[in-house]
Design a protein around this motif. Sequence first.
Motif, PDB file in Angstrom:
ATOM      1  N   VAL A 148       0.979  -1.055  -0.103  1.00 16.13           N
ATOM      2  CA  VAL A 148       0.034  -0.037   0.064  1.00 16.13           C
ATOM      3  C   VAL A 148       0.904   1.272   0.068  1.00 16.13           C
ATOM      4  CG1 VAL A 148      -1.803   1.248   1.198  1.00 16.13           C
ATOM      5  CG2 VAL A 148      -1.705  -1.203   1.249  1.00 16.13           C
ATOM      6  N   ASP A 149       0.644   2.069  -0.915  1.00 12.07           N
ATOM      7  CA  ASP A 149       1.396   3.429  -0.947  1.00 12.07           C
ATOM      8  C   ASP A 149       0.907   4.372  -0.128  1.00 12.07           C
ATOM      9  OD1 ASP A 149       3.083   5.383  -1.887  1.00 12.07           O
ATOM     10  OD2 ASP A 149       2.322   5.524  -3.827  1.00 12.07           O
ATOM     11  N   LEU A 150       1.564   4.526   1.063  1.00 18.11           N
ATOM     12  CA  LEU A 150       1.083   5.530   1.941  1.00 18.11           C
ATOM     13  C   LEU A 150       1.283   7.084   1.825  1.00 18.11           C
ATOM     14  CD1 LEU A 150       2.320   3.712   5.115  1.00 18.11           C
ATOM     15  CD2 LEU A 150       0.207   3.447   4.058  1.00 18.11           C
ATOM     16  N   ARG A 151       0.509   7.771   2.252  1.00 16.26           N
ATOM     17  CA  ARG A 151       0.642   9.311   1.822  1.00 16.26           C
ATOM     18  C   ARG A 151       0.036   9.870   3.395  1.00 16.26           C
ATOM     19  NH1 ARG A 151       3.256   8.471  -1.656  1.00 16.26           N
ATOM     20  NH2 ARG A 151       3.439   8.677  -3.794  1.00 16.26           N
ATOM     21  N   TYR A 152       0.517  10.952   3.382  1.00 14.24           N
ATOM     22  CA  TYR A 152      -0.030  11.963   4.577  1.00 14.24           C
ATOM     23  C   TYR A 152      -1.486  12.235   4.346  1.00 14.24           C
ATOM     24  CZ  TYR A 152       4.741  12.351   6.316  1.00 14.24           C
ATOM     25  OH  TYR A 152       5.903  11.694   6.857  1.00 14.24           O
ATOM     26  N   ALA A 153      -2.219  12.943   5.248  1.00 20.67           N
ATOM     27  CA  ALA A 153      -3.559  13.143   5.221  1.00 20.67           C
ATOM     28  C   ALA A 153      -4.007  13.865   4.080  1.00 20.67           C
ATOM     29  CB  ALA A 153      -3.908  13.801   6.557  1.00 20.67           C
TER      30      ALA A 153
ATOM     31  N   GLY B 133       3.382  13.608   0.034  1.00 22.97           N
ATOM     32  CA  GLY B 133       4.456  12.989   0.820  1.00 22.97           C
ATOM     33  C   GLY B 133       4.630  11.723   0.658  1.00 22.97           C
ATOM     34  N   THR B 134       6.029  11.199   1.199  1.00 26.32           N
ATOM     35  CA  THR B 134       6.271   9.691   1.268  1.00 26.32           C
ATOM     36  C   THR B 134       6.618   9.598   2.808  1.00 26.32           C
ATOM     37  OG1 THR B 134       6.970   9.640  -1.210  1.00 26.32           O
ATOM     38  CG2 THR B 134       7.698   7.811   0.429  1.00 26.32           C
TER      39      THR B 134
ATOM     40  N   ARG C 188      10.323  10.900   9.110  1.00 23.37           N
ATOM     41  CA  ARG C 188      10.104  12.111   8.219  1.00 23.37           C
ATOM     42  C   ARG C 188       9.572  11.833   6.729  1.00 23.37           C
ATOM     43  NH1 ARG C 188      16.318  11.079   5.922  1.00 23.37           N
ATOM     44  NH2 ARG C 188      16.009   9.063   5.477  1.00 23.37           N
ATOM     45  N   ASP C 189       9.323  13.016   6.081  1.00 22.77           N
ATOM     46  CA  ASP C 189       8.647  12.962   4.698  1.00 22.77           C
ATOM     47  C   ASP C 189       9.887  12.590   3.935  1.00 22.77           C
ATOM     48  OD1 ASP C 189       7.683  13.140   2.316  1.00 22.77           O
ATOM     49  OD2 ASP C 189       6.674  14.698   2.824  1.00 22.77           O
ATOM     50  N   ASN C 190      10.190  11.520   3.257  1.00 25.76           N
ATOM     51  CA  ASN C 190      11.239  11.054   2.395  1.00 25.76           C
ATOM     52  C   ASN C 190      11.195  12.307   1.239  1.00 25.76           C
ATOM     53  OD1 ASN C 190      12.320   9.099   3.682  1.00 25.76           O
ATOM     54  ND2 ASN C 190      10.938   7.704   2.956  1.00 25.76           N
ATOM     55  N   ASP C 191      10.009  12.929   0.737  1.00 23.48           N
ATOM     56  CA  ASP C 191      10.071  13.840  -0.186  1.00 23.48           C
ATOM     57  C   ASP C 191      10.778  15.181   0.212  1.00 23.48           C
ATOM     58  OD1 ASP C 191       8.763  12.169  -1.641  1.00 23.48           O
ATOM     59  OD2 ASP C 191       6.871  13.120  -1.616  1.00 23.48           O
ATOM     60  N   VAL C 192      10.878  15.398   1.657  1.00 19.81           N
ATOM     61  CA  VAL C 192      11.597  16.500   2.327  1.00 19.81           C
ATOM     62  C   VAL C 192      12.577  15.691   3.355  1.00 19.81           C
ATOM     63  CG1 VAL C 192      11.221  18.854   3.543  1.00 19.81           C
ATOM     64  CG2 VAL C 192       9.400  17.738   2.103  1.00 19.81           C
ATOM     65  N   SER C 193      13.371  15.149   2.925  1.00 22.36           N
ATOM     66  CA  SER C 193      14.347  14.403   3.709  1.00 22.36           C
ATOM     67  C   SER C 193      15.375  14.883   4.734  1.00 22.36           C
ATOM     68  CB  SER C 193      15.125  13.286   2.659  1.00 22.36           C
ATOM     69  OG  SER C 193      15.858  14.133   2.093  1.00 22.36           O
ATOM     70  N   LYS C 194      15.332  16.152   4.693  1.00 17.76           N
ATOM     71  CA  LYS C 194      16.372  16.551   5.426  1.00 17.76           C
ATOM     72  C   LYS C 194      15.586  17.273   6.713  1.00 17.76           C
ATOM     73  CE  LYS C 194      19.761  16.368   2.624  1.00 17.76           C
ATOM     74  NZ  LYS C 194      20.778  15.032   2.782  1.00 17.76           N
TER      75      LYS C 194
ATOM     76  N   LEU D 271      16.116  16.887  16.883  1.00 16.36           N
ATOM     77  CA  LEU D 271      16.110  15.596  16.622  1.00 16.36           C
ATOM     78  C   LEU D 271      16.499  15.294  15.183  1.00 16.36           C
ATOM     79  CD1 LEU D 271      15.807  12.584  17.633  1.00 16.36           C
ATOM     80  CD2 LEU D 271      13.451  12.566  16.900  1.00 16.36           C
ATOM     81  N   GLY D 272      17.297  14.495  14.672  1.00 16.04           N
ATOM     82  CA  GLY D 272      18.075  14.257  13.372  1.00 16.04           C
ATOM     83  C   GLY D 272      16.861  13.689  12.595  1.00 16.04           C
ATOM     84  N   ALA D 273      16.813  14.144  11.178  1.00 14.18           N
ATOM     85  CA  ALA D 273      15.776  13.680  10.320  1.00 14.18           C
ATOM     86  C   ALA D 273      15.773  12.185  10.261  1.00 14.18           C
ATOM     87  CB  ALA D 273      16.085  14.413   8.964  1.00 14.18           C
ATOM     88  N   ASN D 274      16.714  11.532  10.428  1.00 11.67           N
ATOM     89  CA  ASN D 274      16.770  10.132  10.080  1.00 11.67           C
ATOM     90  C   ASN D 274      17.108   9.606  11.441  1.00 11.67           C
ATOM     91  OD1 ASN D 274      16.622   7.827   8.596  1.00 11.67           O
ATOM     92  ND2 ASN D 274      18.655   7.712   8.496  1.00 11.67           N
ATOM     93  N   ALA D 275      16.573  10.087  12.750  1.00 13.04           N
ATOM     94  CA  ALA D 275      16.972   9.781  14.053  1.00 13.04           C
ATOM     95  C   ALA D 275      15.628   9.436  14.964  1.00 13.04           C
ATOM     96  CB  ALA D 275      18.027  10.479  14.701  1.00 13.04           C
ATOM     97  N   GLY D 276      14.503   9.543  14.169  1.00 17.68           N
ATOM     98  CA  GLY D 276      13.081   9.644  14.887  1.00 17.68           C
ATOM     99  C   GLY D 276      12.667   8.281  15.118  1.00 17.68           C
ATOM    100  N   LEU D 277      11.326   8.185  15.016  1.00 16.95           N
ATOM    101  CA  LEU D 277      10.777   6.890  15.522  1.00 16.95           C
ATOM    102  C   LEU D 277      10.820   5.836  14.809  1.00 16.95           C
ATOM    103  CD1 LEU D 277       6.954   8.881  16.278  1.00 16.95           C
ATOM    104  CD2 LEU D 277       9.372   8.811  17.624  1.00 16.95           C
ATOM    105  N   GLU D 278      11.546   4.920  15.411  1.00 17.20           N
ATOM    106  CA  GLU D 278      11.837   3.470  14.556  1.00 17.20           C
ATOM    107  C   GLU D 278      10.877   2.469  14.774  1.00 17.20           C
ATOM    108  OE1 GLU D 278      14.244   2.194  12.817  1.00 17.20           O
ATOM    109  OE2 GLU D 278      15.266   4.156  12.133  1.00 17.20           O
ATOM    110  N   GLY D 279      10.329   2.596  16.072  1.00 19.52           N
ATOM    111  CA  GLY D 279       9.362   1.521  16.359  1.00 19.52           C
ATOM    112  C   GLY D 279       7.991   1.880  17.044  1.00 19.52           C
ATOM    113  N   VAL D 280       6.974   1.392  17.005  1.00 18.08           N
ATOM    114  CA  VAL D 280       5.573   1.548  17.679  1.00 18.08           C
ATOM    115  C   VAL D 280       5.082   0.358  17.984  1.00 18.08           C
ATOM    116  CG1 VAL D 280       4.551   1.736  15.421  1.00 18.08           C
ATOM    117  CG2 VAL D 280       3.696   3.031  17.530  1.00 18.08           C
ATOM    118  N   THR D 281       4.393   0.530  19.344  1.00 22.24           N
ATOM    119  CA  THR D 281       3.673  -0.780  19.868  1.00 22.24           C
ATOM    120  C   THR D 281       2.525   0.036  20.557  1.00 22.24           C
ATOM    121  OG1 THR D 281       3.564  -2.748  20.717  1.00 22.24           O
ATOM    122  CG2 THR D 281       4.847  -1.199  22.025  1.00 22.24           C
ATOM    123  N   TRP D 282       1.398  -0.867  20.971  1.00 23.55           N
ATOM    124  CA  TRP D 282       0.340  -0.396  21.752  1.00 23.55           C
ATOM    125  C   TRP D 282      -0.008  -1.334  22.692  1.00 23.55           C
ATOM    126  CZ3 TRP D 282      -4.742  -2.202  22.645  1.00 23.55           C
ATOM    127  CH2 TRP D 282      -5.595  -1.341  23.261  1.00 23.55           C
ATOM    128  N   VAL D 283      -0.307  -0.537  24.015  1.00 15.01           N
ATOM    129  CA  VAL D 283      -0.501  -1.388  25.375  1.00 15.01           C
ATOM    130  C   VAL D 283      -1.717  -1.145  25.879  1.00 15.01           C
ATOM    131  CG1 VAL D 283       0.444  -1.940  27.590  1.00 15.01           C
ATOM    132  CG2 VAL D 283       2.191  -1.250  25.531  1.00 15.01           C
TER     133      VAL D 283
END
Length: 814
Positions: A379-384, A388-389, A411-417, A451-463
């Motif tokens: 599935v090709d994901l997009r923002y709302a 973006g990618t 990040r949005d890979n289309d604005v990767s910085k 926070l670095g553009a490539n240092a953000g949310l790596e994983g997510v889980t729900w409790v």
Amino acid sequence: MRTPALRLGAGLATGIALAAGVLTATPAVAAVGDDDPTVGARITTGPAAGLAINEVESNADDTDWVELVNTSSAAIDLSGWRFLDSDPSHTAYTLPQGTTIAAGGYLVVDQETTTRPGFDFGLGGADSVRLYDPSGALALRYAWSTHAAVTYGSCPDGSGVLVDTTASTKGAANDCSSPVRINEVESQGGTPGDWVELTNVGTTTVDLGGSVLRDSEDDHAWTIPAGTTVAPGGFTVLDEAQAGSGTGFGFGLGKADSVRLYDPRGLLVDEYSWTAHAATTYGRNPDGTGDFAETAEPTKGAVNRFAGVVTAEAWPGGPDETVLDAEDTFSGDLSGLDWAPSASSRDGQLWAVQNGDGLLYHLASDGRGGWAPTNEAGVDLRYADGTGTPDAEGVTVTADDPGAVYVSTERDNDVSKVSRPSVLRIATTDGSEAVLRATDEWNLAADFPGLGANAGLEGVTWVPDAWLTSHGFVDQHTGAAYAPATYPGHGDGLFLVGVEGTASVYAYALMDDGSSQRVATIATPFSLVAEVQFDPTLDALWVVCDEACSGRTALFDVRDGAFTLATLYEAPANADRTLANEGFAISGRCVDGARATFTADDNDTNGSSLRTGTYPCDATAEPGDGETPAPGDGETPAPGGDGGSTPAPAPGTGGGAGGGGTPTPTPTTPSATAPVVPDASALVDGNRGVVSAPSSVRAGSSVTINVGTQYAGQRVAVWLFSGARLLGTPVVAADGTVTVVVPADVSVGQHRLAVTALDGTVLGWTGIRVDPATGELAFTGAELTGGIAAALLLVAAGAGVLVARRRRSADSRA
């Protein structure tokens, strides 16, 4: 995403360095990166005679970095020099004005962090580093084909061949010594007598034959027999008297004595001395590299153990990991994973995300051990807004919203910085759609300034809330037992996100008006966090590191109200520890005493991204008959029943693909109590300086406090004055430190940072200055136009966030 072959690394390439004074490169400056980085392994040319690449760290143990050395007799000015890896599309990092390297000195060119400028790309497994003078001429280059196990270092400094070093020596002379270390000593009451344990911190097996062991007396010398070896990370024990052989070093170790190891040339390799017998043994903490301390128990020929310290254990499951996907099923960059039950398959279902192109995959089992995407293209994901990618790094499903999956992004890979650490809600039950816009976004950038553009949310889980309250979870935001009603509209559980750049996990309530509130900060033993997974079967949280930690994983459970490290695991014995396993999931189905584990290799090594292993389970206590897990088993339900007719579970149950009769767990009164708030009058000169911390910290950043090793293993409370604001209740690490995050909304200026026992007793305090959270992001590369610069400032200030809608809980959905 930290792909070994081409990692973009942690960093914000287009931040703005105001305080740091980092210069921008203008179009008038000659271009760099057009030369061929593969020609030759190492060169030194140009005007900087005596300048050399001395050490390279590419494993992301903390940050990637390159150390330069000046072997000449005069200082070298490196102002305006530019640094680049092998990829010419990366923006070269420009060394600030005033950068010099002293005669005989070292200079480290480091990767950017949230508090320090630097280069904004990572160094890969097959890569190179290049340094250009201000004219654009290539002056230094070094290339390699695979990561060093430790670092690549010149032996001797500045002039020798770069080899895999024995120890990382950032900013200091390289360690090219023998990798053999004295690791544990028994001087009294051993079996069959005294003994000395050696370990190897290097990467190749070492032959000890001809080496000499001595105690404090020179005439007590024993030559180690030929054929005696010690493997990398292994242990070899030298006995006073070897059982049944009549051989050994033959002299006892005294109450006040020493052990010395010499190589066959007579050079001292390592030594350790003591003044009294240990009640147990003396051992290094950690093995091979740490200082000696009294152990919790003798561990002859095995990993040392210490009171209050969690030691990495062997993986309890099977030793192998098996490839699941056919070659080139994925294009690389497969990252987050999540397992959920399925109404149509006893093996459940898998969700996966791919970060580079922002794809969501739904995978199904073939019933014979194989897995494949049901949506081959993803599935090709997009923002709302449809643009973006999203750099999709993690994925999870929830019990209170079975019609959606949630994706964490950097990040949005289309604005990767530009950093965009967000959680996105994607409305799908089976991933059959070609393109999907996020229905909601919770952008957490304001909580992570810099926070670095490539240092953000790596994983997510729900409790689930019900699980948290029944286990006595304490809300660090309020300082009291977690009360779900405190956060109206947040659904029936908390989202836990793993942040690569801070190496920590954070619990959030995500509200239906698009707002969010951090509820807890969970420090980890890792240099980065690649994945997080809640495991209701174990009543625990998995935290996963990738190749930066040799594939280690950790289990956290709730103790005294907080998620606390319980078990640290090595990778499976036969697993490839160099795989960039950014995704991890574990099945809820127990079959023949094992649950399946799944890992996602971001580097698509040998054309494969998905692998499976096993973790032991109790088949008598878990569903193991091949059917969908029974209601109330604690597993995350399948969103929408995976196309079946299974009804959604009751909100907050956290379990069951089935519906009828499932009882909602009854929350119990939390056993943990909030720490006693200290009175400001208790912060006196007598306890000032007993604890120490940096003199300043940026709002929204983490700070490490030295409490003292005498408190190791003890839970403490950290407060910020004025107002006695609770920053957390961490457990003091073995080195006597704790790490907490200073909230982004703390007022700028001078404060007092206090550490107390949970009963309010002040252990110590120190002064600390809180600097502004915004306006200090580093910028390297080409100059920004006014519009781009203004936009980046808005991002740094947490502005420009999309208006997000929180999903309604399952029972209120139309």
